[in-house]
Design an enzyme around this catalytic site. Structure first.
Site, PDB file in Angstrom:
ATOM      1  N   ASP A 408     -10.381  45.409   6.323  1.00  0.00           N
ATOM      2  CA  ASP A 408     -10.856  44.266   6.159  1.00  0.00           C
ATOM      3  C   ASP A 408     -11.885  44.202   4.912  1.00  0.00           C
ATOM      4  O   ASP A 408     -12.450  45.282   4.593  1.00  0.00           O
ATOM      5  CB  ASP A 408     -11.544  43.508   7.380  1.00  0.00           C
ATOM      6  CG  ASP A 408     -11.718  41.960   7.045  1.00  0.00           C
ATOM      7  OD1 ASP A 408     -10.929  41.399   6.464  1.00  0.00           O
ATOM      8  OD2 ASP A 408     -12.546  41.553   7.897  1.00  0.00           O
ATOM      9  N   GLU A 411     -11.562  43.512  -0.705  1.00  0.00           N
ATOM     10  CA  GLU A 411     -11.009  42.774  -1.902  1.00  0.00           C
ATOM     11  C   GLU A 411     -11.835  43.522  -3.243  1.00  0.00           C
ATOM     12  O   GLU A 411     -11.258  43.514  -4.342  1.00  0.00           O
ATOM     13  CB  GLU A 411     -11.423  41.405  -1.910  1.00  0.00           C
ATOM     14  CG  GLU A 411     -10.432  40.625  -1.059  1.00  0.00           C
ATOM     15  CD  GLU A 411     -10.592  40.656   0.272  1.00  0.00           C
ATOM     16  OE1 GLU A 411     -11.764  41.092   0.669  1.00  0.00           O
ATOM     17  OE2 GLU A 411     -10.062  40.773   1.016  1.00  0.00           O
ATOM     18  N   ASP A 485      -7.781  34.603   6.765  1.00  0.00           N
ATOM     19  CA  ASP A 485      -8.574  33.568   7.623  1.00  0.00           C
ATOM     20  C   ASP A 485      -7.734  32.192   7.472  1.00  0.00           C
ATOM     21  O   ASP A 485      -8.190  31.311   6.733  1.00  0.00           O
ATOM     22  CB  ASP A 485      -9.739  33.391   7.008  1.00  0.00           C
ATOM     23  CG  ASP A 485     -10.444  34.766   7.499  1.00  0.00           C
ATOM     24  OD1 ASP A 485     -10.065  35.637   8.039  1.00  0.00           O
ATOM     25  OD2 ASP A 485     -11.571  34.784   7.004  1.00  0.00           O
TER      26      ASP A 485
HETATM   27  O1  MIG Z   1     -14.854  36.490   8.536  1.00  0.00           O
HETATM   28  O2  MIG Z   1     -14.509  40.917  10.776  1.00  0.00           O
HETATM   29  O3  MIG Z   1     -10.157  38.033   7.758  1.00  0.00           O
HETATM   30  O4  MIG Z   1      -9.691  38.771  10.479  1.00  0.00           O
HETATM   31  O5  MIG Z   1     -11.840  38.904  12.095  1.00  0.00           O
HETATM   32  C1  MIG Z   1     -15.039  37.636   7.885  1.00  0.00           C
HETATM   33  C2  MIG Z   1     -14.677  39.819  10.851  1.00  0.00           C
HETATM   34  C3  MIG Z   1     -14.766  39.095   8.348  1.00  0.00           C
HETATM   35  C4  MIG Z   1     -12.308  38.646   8.091  1.00  0.00           C
HETATM   36  C5  MIG Z   1     -10.971  38.785   8.723  1.00  0.00           C
HETATM   37  C6  MIG Z   1     -11.030  38.506   9.934  1.00  0.00           C
HETATM   38  C7  MIG Z   1     -12.046  39.353  10.722  1.00  0.00           C
HETATM   39  C8  MIG Z   1     -13.395  38.842  10.245  1.00  0.00           C
HETATM   40  N1  MIG Z   1     -13.502  39.162   8.807  1.00  0.00           N
END
Ligand code: MIG
Length: 790
Positions: A408, A411, A485
């Protein structure tokens, strides 16, 4: 977010002339062949053309020097073939032909057009063609045909056809909103497919990792532009949409077979915060009889958000937890973000700093960004030694029994105004230093690639699973992609269909959206409908955010729970068919979940459908995407279709209105198809006891064919012959006689089914069925459905 005004393509692509600062590629001054490369020296830059196959050509324009064809940040996997080219030069033109593709170059000024094997032009520069801007921008303007439709572009919000849109490639963490015009999102796949009215298709991959923009708004021209680098693009001659995807995926690679457990039902939450909570969750699944393969651990499992750690208070004994879950057939997938907490007492950080593993500025200063662990450093995945180091760090997880990782924030997302790393960070890039401005879009893919390779090294022959949020073209070789998200909105349920369809067209077969919606509050009806859809999408995970109402299957009462259970079970029944499609994808690059246009490219109605899809060629899914709706219109393409639930036969080539009460997902099987379905099971860890071949015999007397594929679902032995494959052919020899031939063509693996049946739908009374010449005795019959033991 960085402001894109500075590179506004209207400066060039708009109606207002060339905008003064723009340098057109101009006229061809010299033309020469250097082995297999054709080089054109032009007034406004240098151009090289190279054929990779008879139907794939690469065009590279460098405004500032010799075009470079060697650079490849782990994106291209195809080596150029030794293609025979017929070249002809006249006063005004140069023509390069392979038999499968002709490139015609007008010399003054240089304008390129492309022709397919039949000599039909399928793409061409516009009045203006290639050019460069004052700040290093490069762009190309192409003609848009009246009937051109544009698909692909990776992960984009909105509907399937992108004509009329302007799209940007710049990997961005967008928590909110995900509206139809929200762009860019987390993934950059600068590839598109053009489909014309007659069903002919061609494709283009803009191989540039800078921020790029596709402007598809004009009526007669469209353009693609990058902020820097070379104008480097591949053209795919098609001529069918499937050909284009095969061509594109031969260039950027195909997805290896996922472990079978990656195709089961996955349950996630931001976050299951403690060991006790995870155990209780799993116990509830068991008690309620809902199948489950994976539980995710979101950021709370870590010690102060330090990757490669567990918080000792919340997860006192991860090894035992993972072992106990595994005994129930359930795996644990932890989240791993790229940000490494700047804490000198933390091994990953101190080791990383000592060995120069983190991203730095030109003067050697480390780049720090704020993320969950606060001040953090970011591994420089553009360097081979860093990728290897990062991959090896995963022994922390694999030694605990973990086989999959969720990437996650890659980017990379940084909590600052630009939302990402400073653009003037200089990446090591395997000895060819380049700025973050240039390599931003590949950062996430390189991280997931390092993770996949590391897990593969560590897992001793088992297939790893990596899920990623950010990606660039080629990600399919290493990871599954989920769409980030989304929210618990009906609109987002509807949106995830075209999003994932375009991802599939862009080479990524294993993709999905958070079922039930990530942010905002879900509800029973939405969860029921979304689970129905998710059950037949390639990747199937229920995930939600910490502030939102719980959305585990039982969160909205018994009615919803029953529907969710039913569809999660349906998923497991459909796994043999789905797995067969993954095998096909690994060979051909074709998606699992397909827009109708892929199979019916010259059907105008099919081209327009956003809210239905095909699974492979034989199954049509028409999810309900609105609350309160209990009927929906379905477009059935040519042929005949059988309602999966009622066995009613419906003539295709028309729109029908079907009943869809809350517990029903409209689902159709193509008449003439064979669909293998398994018996139910609680996780993929146990073998299905029964495999049933469901045959929907052709009423036109045509034979049905299917190739049934199986392997162990866990290792790479399939690459060395550990494969079972049988070819099934069922011929309605007369209205009352069906001849079924089953031939085992590969027997390097022995499937674990205890029992096999042939289930014939809409079987006429008195039907005789012969298997390889001997008559089968009817085992049972319910209504029109006749079951035979195989
Ligand atoms: O919202 O790790 O897209 O699936 O639960 C900021 C926490 C960080 C984004 C991800 C989301 C995940 C969340 N992350």
């Amino acid at each position: 977010m960085d402001n894109s005004l500075a590179i506004h393509p209207d400066q060039y692509a708009g109606s207002g002339g060339t905008g003064g600062h723009w340098t057109d590629i101009g006229e061809v001054r010299t033309y020469r062949r250097e082995g297999r490369i054709i080089r054109l020296s032009c007034a406004g830059g240098e151009v090289a053309i190279r054929f990779y196959t008879e139907k794939i050509a690469r065009v590279v324009m460098n405004p500032a020097g010799e075009p470079e064809l060697g650079w490849n940040p782990h994106v291209l996997v195809l080596e150029p073939e030794d293609v025979q080219i017929k070249a002809a030069e006249s006063e005004h033109e140069i023509e390069l032909a392979t038999g499968g593709l002709t490139v015609r170059i007008r010399k003054s000024p240089l304008r390129i057009s492309f022709y397919d094997a039949e000599g039909r032009e399928f793409a061409a520069d516009g009045e203006r063609g290639m050019g460069s801007g004052p700040r290093g921008e490069v762009a190309c303007i192409r003609r848009t045909g009246d009937s051109d439709r544009f698909y692909g572009f990776g992960e984009k919000a909105g509907f399937l056809n992108k004509r009329g849109e302007k799209l940007t490639m710049w990997n961005t963490d967008v928590y909110a909103p995900h509206n139809p015009e929200t762009d860019p999102l987390y993934v950059s796949i600068p590839f598109y497919l053009t489909v014309r009215d007659d069903g002919r298709a061609s494709g283009l991959f803009f191989f540039n990792t800078f921020r790029t923009t596709f402007d598809l708004r004009g009526g007669t021209e469209h353009s693609f532009l990058a902020e820097g680098g070379q104008l480097d693009y591949f053209v795919f001659a098609g001529p069918t949409p499937k050909d284009v995807i095969a061509q594109y995926s031969s260039l950027t690679g195909r997805a290896p077979l996922p472990p079978r457990w990656a195709l089961g039902y996955h349950q996630s939450r931001y976050s299951y915060e403690t060991e006790a909570e995870v155990r209780e969750l799993v116990a509830t699944f068991k008690e309620k009889g809902i199948p489950l393969d994976v539980v995710y651990l979101d950021i709370h499992y870590m010690d102060g958000y330090r990757v490669f750690t567990f918080d000792k208070g919340r997860f006192p004994n991860p090894r035992k937890l993972i072992e106990d879950l595994r005994a129930e057939g359930i795996r644990v997938v932890p989240i791993v973000d790229p940000g490494v907490k700047a804490d000198p007492a933390y091994r990953v950080f101190s080791e990383g700093v000592r060995h120069g593993r983190f991203c730095r500025y030109l003067d050697g200063q480390l780049f720090y960004g704020q993320v969950w662990p606060e001040r953090s450093a970011f591994p420089d995945f553009t360097d081979a030694s860093v990728r290897e180091w990062w991959g090896d760090l995963h022994s922390f997880y694999t030694e605990l029994g973990i086989e999959g990782v969720w990437n996650d924030m890659n980017e990379p997302s940084v909590f600052n105004e630009s939302k990402t790393m400073d653009l003037d960070v200089v990446h090591q890039n395997d000895g060819r230093p380049a700025t973050h401005r240039e390599l931003h879009n590949v950062y996430g893919s390189l991280m997931s690639g390092a993770t996949y390779e590391g897990l593969k090294r560590l897992l001793g022959g088992k297939r790893p699973f990596v899920l990623t949020r950010s990606a660039y073209a080629g990600i399919q070789r290493h990871a599954a992609v989920w769409t980030g998200d989304n929210r618990s909105f009906w609109e987002h349920l509807e949106l995830c269909v075209p999003m994932c369809l375009n991802l599939g067209l862009s080479g990524v077969p294993l993709c999905g959206a958070d079922v039930g919606g990530f942010a905002h509050d879900s509800n029973g009806e939405l969860l029921a409908r979304w689970t129905q859809l998710g059950a037949l999408m390639p990747y199937f995970r229920n995930h939600s955010e910490l502030k939102s109402i719980r959305q585990e299957p039982w969160s909205f009462g018994a009615g919803t729970e029953e529907i969710v259970r039913r569809y999660v079970k349906l998923r497991y029944r459909w796994l043999p068919y789905l797995y067969g499609l993954f095998e096909e994808a690994s060979r051909t690059g074709l998606p699992i979940m397909r827009p109708l246009l892929l199979e019916y490219p010259d059907d105008h109605h099919a081209l327009a459908v956003n809210d239905q899809f095909l699974l492979g060629t034989d199954v049509l899914v028409a999810p309900v995407v609105r609350p309160g709706q209990t009927k929906r219109m379905v477009y059935l393409p040519a042929g005949a279709w059988v309602d999966y639930w009622t066995d009613e036969r419906l003539e295709g080539g028309r729109h029908v209105i079907v009943d869809a009460p809350l517990d029903k997902l409209p689902l159709f099987v193509r008449e003439g198809a064979i669909v293998p379905l398994a018996s139910e099971r609680m996780s993929t860890e146990t073998e299905a006891e029964e495999l049933a071949l469901h045959l929907y015999p052709s009423t036109a007397g045509l034979p049905s064919e299917y190739a049934l594929y199986e392997d162990d679902g866990r290792t790479f032995s399939y690459a060395e012959g550990g494969v079972y494959e049988e070819r099934i052919r069922a011929t309605p020899s007369s209205p009352n006689r069906l001849d079924v031939d089953i031939r085992v063509v590969r027997d390097g693996y022995v499937p674990g089914w205890q029992r096999r049946t042939l289930v014939i739908h809409r079987a006429p009374a008195g039907l005789q069925v012969f298997l390889n010449g001997s008559e089968l005795t009817l085992e049972s019959r319910t209504g029109g459905t006749a079951t035979y033991r195989l």
